[in-house]
Design a protein around this motif. Structure first.
Motif, mmCIF file in Angstrom:
data_model
loop_
_atom_site.group_PDB
_atom_site.id
_atom_site.type_symbol
_atom_site.label_atom_id
_atom_site.label_comp_id
_atom_site.label_asym_id
_atom_site.label_seq_id
_atom_site.Cartn_x
_atom_site.Cartn_y
_atom_site.Cartn_z
ATOM 1 N N GLU A 48 0.793 -1.232 0.000
ATOM 2 C CA GLU A 48 0.000 0.000 0.000
ATOM 3 C C GLU A 48 0.826 1.283 0.000
ATOM 4 O OE1 GLU A 48 -3.241 0.727 -0.471
ATOM 5 O OE2 GLU A 48 -3.597 -1.377 -0.910
ATOM 6 N N ILE A 51 1.965 1.878 -3.463
ATOM 7 C CA ILE A 51 0.835 2.268 -4.311
ATOM 8 C C ILE A 51 0.519 3.747 -4.098
ATOM 9 C CG2 ILE A 51 -1.643 1.930 -4.729
ATOM 10 C CD1 ILE A 51 -1.159 -1.086 -4.040
ATOM 11 N N THR A 55 0.671 6.796 -6.670
ATOM 12 C CA THR A 55 -0.559 7.548 -6.889
ATOM 13 C C THR A 55 -0.305 9.044 -6.743
ATOM 14 O OG1 THR A 55 -1.902 5.691 -6.126
ATOM 15 C CG2 THR A 55 -2.953 7.845 -6.115
ATOM 16 N N ASN A 60 -0.865 5.028 -11.683
ATOM 17 C CA ASN A 60 -1.727 4.003 -11.108
ATOM 18 C C ASN A 60 -1.164 2.618 -11.402
ATOM 19 O OD1 ASN A 60 -3.716 5.753 -10.054
ATOM 20 N ND2 ASN A 60 -4.542 6.021 -12.105
ATOM 21 N N SER A 62 -1.882 -1.545 -10.322
ATOM 22 C CA SER A 62 -2.748 -2.519 -9.661
ATOM 23 C C SER A 62 -1.932 -3.725 -9.225
ATOM 24 C CB SER A 62 -3.850 -2.985 -10.608
ATOM 25 O OG SER A 62 -4.672 -1.904 -10.972
#
Length: 157
Positions: A48, A51, A55, A60, A62
């Motif tokens: 996380e 990520i 971000t 982005n 996944s």
């Protein structure tokens, strides 16, 4: 390594450390394609903070499924533990301890072996052992009993 930590916690700690080292390099040297690639790899593992880092940069990413198990194991441990506990209750027997085992598909074991071999990892815990330990902890928590060596007794209701 890391006494008292679960494998999940160890993995998270390693990923946090790697991201901090990468971030330090970015601050000191600027963002290179190699560093960006490393952050993306961490993010794709589901990390996380990585990520969020990407971000914030407008990128982005996944997460992808686990190479070893395809996310087919560890997100189902609670479900399996409940099934095991319910089946033990249905047996209607008293026990003070239990020993739990599992069968892991050969393709998963082979993928795990390929990683430990390729990267010459000698300190890894096998996925089978981790599954057994994690399931045992969950079943014990559900039944209020403990694994081998402990003595509370579970009685059927």
């Amino acid at each position: 390594m890391g006494t008292g930590l679960s494998n999940e916690e160890r993995g998270r700690a390693i990923k946090d450390y790697l991201l901090m080292r990468i971030h330090e390099k970015v601050l000191n040297e600027g963002l290179s394609d190699e560093l960006l690639s490393d952050i993306k790899a961490l993010a794709m593992s589901g990390h996380e903070p990585s990520i969020k880092f990407l971000t914030n940069m407008g990128i982005n990413v996944s997460p992808v499924k686990c190479y070893v198990c395809g996310d087919a194991i560890f997100n189902r441990l609670d479900e399996w533990a409940n099934t095991i506990a319910n089946n033990l209750r249905m047996l209607g027997v008293e026990f003070r301890s239990f020993r739990l085992g599992s069968r892991v598909p050969l393709d998963i074991l082979n993928r795990e072996l390929s990683i430990t071999t390729e990267f010459n990892i000698s300190s890894a815990e096998s996925i089978k052992r981790e599954i057994n330990r994690e399931l045992g902890k969950r079943v014990s928590a559900i039944l209020g009993s403990h694994s081998i060596g402990r003595n509370p007794m579970w009685r059927p209701s």
